[in-house]
Enzyme design. Structure first.
Site: not given
Ligand code: IVH
Length: 682
Positions: A122, A124, A126, A234, A323, A417, A420, A435, A441
């Site tokens: 199954e 797991k 969380d 479960y 896991k 920036c 530039c 910018c 640039c």
């Protein structure tokens, strides 16, 4: 964390003590406060280190070590419940060999010489474990796991979560039935809830698990009800007045017959091979599932074997949690750098000490924007928790304040920036920084050219960042139109280039002259015009000139083009230098066939309809969306009364349920494709 090898007796004792204290503290943060400060993987490492020390030095073993107890104690605000049957934890495995050893031990104890053990595998989930006690089919008590013997009474809150599951279906309900399972939050519900919390100025949660825990343990059941929690059963606790099925598999079916939700991904498997194949399957699915899983669980299916195997103080011997690579890890934020994107958007990027998370090594993560850095108070030198779930871009969830070194400074977002020197301007209430240098640039120019050449735009093979950099640096190009005037010799003279590679590159550039209108439009890099919008524009106008000359009103007549995108297109073509580049590209021989406005659209059952996509489809969501949009549909993110169709993929979550409740027509992928005129399913 320091290792525990080859230490003197005193230092081993000290390490055991320190580990126990640290683990107790993290148990308290996790179970009592719902506010852990380190990721699960870091916790697991501490626990394993302690386990190893206790195994190697049994003289330090202790009954109340965190390795022997189920963590999590009762919090005072809820009344206490004593579990009729203790709620145990699971033994963990991280490597395949540990699964082999588990199966080996199982076979030894049940004295099975031939054949494979049947396991139920199954996901797991969380979330957090709860026990539900039904008497004569009525929910009389619900409790958290607590320390395994005593938990918190959360009956009122679970009534809200279970809804109709508060009473059991079916005629033959046992006198007493304790069902155990996991309360969790689906990913999309989590995201939506966090958005709402943020808008309302309320606390947001770092991940679905903490959100589920925090939402379930609310003193006011009305608050729990307002949170989108889900439940999967479960296993069983106490049962009286009914014969319990002989196998765990049949027990799951039995629980399902009472109308309680059981995870459909549970599967019967045989032997180690079956277990590991299931693990790989879930590992592949992981990120695409509608909820977080942190591993899979293998359970010996036969109940008589489960009894022979019994349990230790902490966990049953008939089950094992395998896991998945951790999705959250801790690492150090070394530097915060500023990146300048194609349209000048400024993004702060975290440079990290490389860390293995979610199955890959990650050394960078986006910090999104100035607000995000402020929200996290992320500083150079901080230890941070990083998350990478599935294929999602890694992100920093939080800063571990306790590990902040002395002398750190809040990050100062630049005003200019960094490439530039032009001023940074802010849009959308200061969230987006840009910018103002435009094509002055060089960072923007470089991104622009790279974008132009990218696979989904002009698809010029071999024109990667490095070469673009070199070409710009050598003054061979200044903009995308210059690409079509490149000659072989100067290109071949660039560092690490040779005749052959220069020839290939120029060949690829040549080959891109014959293109399509949507590709060309996309390649121009008009802000807010991605692939799908380029396709829509091309389909509507048929050729480039009417798009270039359209005013905002005409542009807005195109389905799915709102005032913001319309304005962006108009501004782009309103600039002389953009028109000039388009002209130079045309002069260089770029061409495309006229796009016939699709008749299909008018006849499509999706034309003018509102459609929601949910669950995992075999194609990318973005492609499904594009198909729908090209047929005149509007694709939205949430189900409401205005929705006409919901396309339901695998493992669809709450949206499918909502659609069902509202009586909205649901289509599976096959039906959707056939209605869209893509009979062959691609
Ligand atoms: S069985 C005695 N099955 O994992 C066996 N647990 O690390 C009890 N969990 O406390 C657990 N999915 O909160 C089992 N399919 C699953 C599970 C599962 C998630 C959680 C549960 C348990 C924890 C142990």
């Amino acid at each position: 964390m320091t290792g525990g090898d080859s230490h003197s007796t005193a230092s081993i004792a000290a390490r055991v003590h320190a580990l126990r204290e640290e683990l107790e503290y993290h148990n308290y943060r996790y179970y009592v406060l719902d506010d852990p400060v380190i990721p699960d993987a870091a916790y697991d490492r501490l626990l394993r280190e302690l386990e190893a020390l206790e195994t190697d030095h049994p003289e330090y073993a202790s009954e109340d070590s965190p390795t022997r107890k189920v963590a999590g104690s009762v919090v005072r605000t809820f009344s206490e419940v004593v579990h009729a049957v203790p709620m145990r934890s699971l033994a963990n495995a991280f490597e395949d060999e540990e699964v082999v050893a588990f199966d080996h031990r199982v076979r030894e104890i049940i004295e099975l010489e031939d054949g494979d053990v049947e396991y139920v595998a199954e996901p797991k989930i969380d979330g957090l474990a709860v026990s539900l006690r039904y008497e004569s089919g009525w929910l009389v008590q619900a409790a958290t796991r607590g320390d395994g013997r005593r938990g918190e009474n959360i009956t009122q809150n679970m009534r809200k979560v279970l809804g109709p599951g508060t009473t059991l279906d079916g005629g033959a309900v046992p006198d007493v039935l304790e069902v155990r399972g996991e309360v969790f939050m689906r990913r999309e519900d989590f995201a939506a809830m966090n958005r709402e919390q943020a808008t309302a100025g309320q606390k947001t949660f770092v991940n679905p698990r903490n959100a589920a825990a925090g939402s379930l343990r609310q003193i006011d059941p009305a608050v729990t009800e307002s949170r989108p929690l889900s439940f999967f059963a479960y296993s069983l606790g106490q049962v009286a007045g009914a014969a319990v099925p002989d196998t765990h598999w049949d027990i799951l079916q039995w629980i399902g017959e009472f109308g309680l939700p059981v995870c459909k991904l549970a599967k019967r498997v045989w032997g180690v091979d079956g277990c590991l194949a299931y693990y790989r399957e879930m590992q592949k699915k992981g990120g695409g599932l509608p909820y977080d899983i942190d591993g899979v669980v293998y359970k010996v299916s036969r109940m008589d074997w489960q009894s022979s195997l019994g349990h230790t103080a902490r966990a049953p011997r008939w089950a094992l949690a395998h896991k998945l690579p951790a999705q959250e890890e801790m690492t150090v934020l070394k530097r915060i750098e500023i990146q300048v994107g194609r349209t000048g958007a400024i993004t702060p990027v975290a440079r990290l000490t490389p860390v293995f998370v979610g199955g890959v090594t990650v050394s960078n993560a986006t910090l999104h924007n100035r607000d995000e850095i402020e929200r996290l108070d992320a500083r150079e030198g901080d230890t941070v928790i990083l998350r990478r779930a599935g294929d999602v871009i890694p992100e920093i969830l939080s800063v571990v304040r306790e590990r902040r070194p002395d002398g750190t400074e809040p990050f100062k977002f630049p005003q200019q920036c960094p490439v530039c020197g032009s001023d940074i301007v802010y849009e959308r209430d200061g969230v987006i920084a840009r910018c103002s240098g435009g094509l002055f640039c060089s960072a923007q120019r470089k991104e622009n050219i790279r974008h132009f050449a990218s696979r989904r735009a002009m698809d010029i093979e071999g024109l990667g960042y490095k070469i673009v950099d070199q070409l710009l640096g050598a003054g061979l190009i200044h903009d995308v139109a210059d690409l079509y005037r490149l000659e072989k010799e100067p290109v071949a003279a660039l560092e690490r280039m040779a005749d052959k590679s220069a020839e290939n590159l120029i060949g690829a550039i040549d080959g891109s002259r014959k293109t399509t209108l949507p590709r060309f439009l996309h390649a121009l890099g008009i802000p807010l015009v991605g692939e799908a919008t380029a396709e829509t524009l091309a389909g509507h106008f048929g050729d480039l000139d009417p798009i270039m000359d359209a005013d905002a009103e005409q542009l807005q007549q195109v389905p799915d083009i709102g005032p913001v995108v319309a304005e962006s297109v108009r501004v782009f073509f309103g600039q002389d230098h953009n028109r000039e580049i388009v002209q130079r590209l045309r002069d260089a021989g770029l061409e495309w066939p006229r796009v016939e406005a699709r008749q299909a659209r008018e006849d499509s059952p999706f034309n003018g309809k509102t459609v929601v996509l949910t669950g995992a489809l075999s194609m990318a969501r973005s492609d499904a969306r594009k198909i729908l949009q090209s047929l005149g549909a509007k694709v939205t993110g949430s189900v409401s009364k205005k929705t006409d169709f919901v396309v339901v993929g695998a493992d669809a979550g709450s949206k499918a349920e909502e659609a069902e409740q509202l009586g909205i027509r649901m289509l599976d992928e096959r039906e959707f494709l056939s209605m869209a005129g893509h009979e062959d399913g691609d």
